[in-house]
Design a protein around this motif. Structure first.
Motif, short mmCIF file in Angstrom:
data_model
loop_
_atom_site.label_atom_id
_atom_site.label_comp_id
_atom_site.label_asym_id
_atom_site.label_seq_id
_atom_site.Cartn_x
_atom_site.Cartn_y
_atom_site.Cartn_z
N UNK A 4 79.90 58.07 5.67
CA UNK A 4 79.65 59.27 4.85
C UNK A 4 78.71 58.92 3.69
N UNK A 5 78.93 57.79 3.07
CA UNK A 5 78.09 57.35 1.96
C UNK A 5 76.64 57.12 2.43
N UNK A 6 76.47 56.46 3.57
CA UNK A 6 75.13 56.22 4.12
C UNK A 6 74.45 57.55 4.48
N UNK A 7 75.22 58.46 5.04
CA UNK A 7 74.70 59.78 5.40
C UNK A 7 74.28 60.55 4.15
N UNK A 8 75.12 60.53 3.12
CA UNK A 8 74.80 61.21 1.86
C UNK A 8 73.50 60.67 1.26
N UNK A 9 73.34 59.34 1.29
CA UNK A 9 72.12 58.72 0.76
C UNK A 9 70.89 59.18 1.55
N UNK A 16 66.17 63.18 2.00
CA UNK A 16 65.56 64.29 2.74
C UNK A 16 66.25 65.60 2.38
N UNK A 17 65.93 66.18 1.21
CA UNK A 17 66.62 67.39 0.76
C UNK A 17 66.37 68.62 1.63
N UNK A 18 65.41 68.56 2.56
CA UNK A 18 65.16 69.68 3.46
C UNK A 18 66.19 69.73 4.59
N UNK A 19 66.95 68.65 4.78
CA UNK A 19 67.99 68.59 5.80
C UNK A 19 69.36 68.78 5.15
N UNK A 20 70.28 69.38 5.89
CA UNK A 20 71.64 69.54 5.37
C UNK A 20 72.65 69.40 6.49
N UNK A 21 73.84 69.00 6.11
CA UNK A 21 74.90 68.68 7.05
C UNK A 21 75.62 69.93 7.53
N UNK A 22 75.84 70.02 8.83
CA UNK A 22 76.62 71.10 9.44
C UNK A 22 78.00 70.57 9.80
N UNK A 23 78.04 69.39 10.43
CA UNK A 23 79.33 68.81 10.81
C UNK A 23 79.22 67.29 10.85
N UNK A 61 75.99 66.57 13.00
CA UNK A 61 75.17 67.74 13.33
C UNK A 61 74.50 68.19 12.04
N UNK A 62 73.18 68.31 12.09
CA UNK A 62 72.40 68.70 10.91
C UNK A 62 71.52 69.90 11.22
N UNK A 63 71.07 70.54 10.17
CA UNK A 63 70.08 71.60 10.29
C UNK A 63 69.08 71.37 9.16
N UNK A 64 68.01 72.11 9.16
CA UNK A 64 66.99 71.94 8.14
C UNK A 64 66.42 73.27 7.71
N UNK A 65 65.87 73.29 6.52
CA UNK A 65 65.29 74.52 5.98
C UNK A 65 64.15 75.03 6.85
#
Length: 165
Positions: A19-24, A29-36, A48-52
């Motif tokens: 989780x820490x590595x993923x958060x970093x 990459x602030x255009x990507x965000x976590x879905x699951x 699972x990620x999505x992006x703007x």
């Protein structure tokens, strides 16, 4: 050791590390965000990620490398799966709605099912618009009427983008 269950204490520690590595990586990459995000007892990591502006294969590779290159396979055996939210997956994050403005959504609330074009996505709700045929107020026949519905995110049970061909 692959597939072998490990005690939940170690699974929790491993999950926290991932989780820490993923958060970093997502901070980079602030255009990507976590879905699951999930790590099961066999250390199978599923992200699972999505992006703007959508998600490319390269985006998934970036996240995969950011995690995999910072874990020691000698210390912990794991499998890693990074993917984008599918086109038919329900919308979960508010940021996903903004990306789908001007597309047709099917929205379920506790009291009704709506289908319309997503016109707006604000901080607290979405605005759907659609046209329907209704009887004329006076005389015979029908007239096309434009309808709207403001739906609060909290009221949405499920929302999906309708794919049209």
């Amino acid at each position: 050791m692959r597939g072998r269950k490990v005690p939940s204490f170690y699974t929790k520690m491993f999950k926290d590390t991932v989780q820490s590595l993923l958060d970093d990586a997502l901070e980079e990459r602030p255009d990507l965000f976590l879905i699951n995000f999930d790590v099961n007892e066999a250390n199978h990591i599923k992200i699972i990620v999505d992006g703007d502006t959508g998600v490319l294969v390269e985006d998934c590779m970036f996240l995969s490398r950011a995690i995999e290159h910072n874990l020691d396979r000698e210390e912990q055996d794991f499998s890693l799966e990074v993917m984008s939210a599918g086109a038919t997956s329900p919308l979960i994050n508010k940021r996903q709605y903004k990306r789908h403005i001007n597309r047709t959504l099917k929205v379920k609330t506790a009291s009704e099912n709506l289908e319309g074009v997503l016109a707006e996505a604000s901080e607290n709700n979405i605005l759907l618009e659609w046209k329907t045929r209704e009887p004329k107020p006076v005389g015979k026949g029908k007239v096309t009427v434009k309808k709207q519905a403001n739906v609060a995110y909290d009221d949405i049970v499920e929302a999906k983008v309708m794919i049209k061909f």
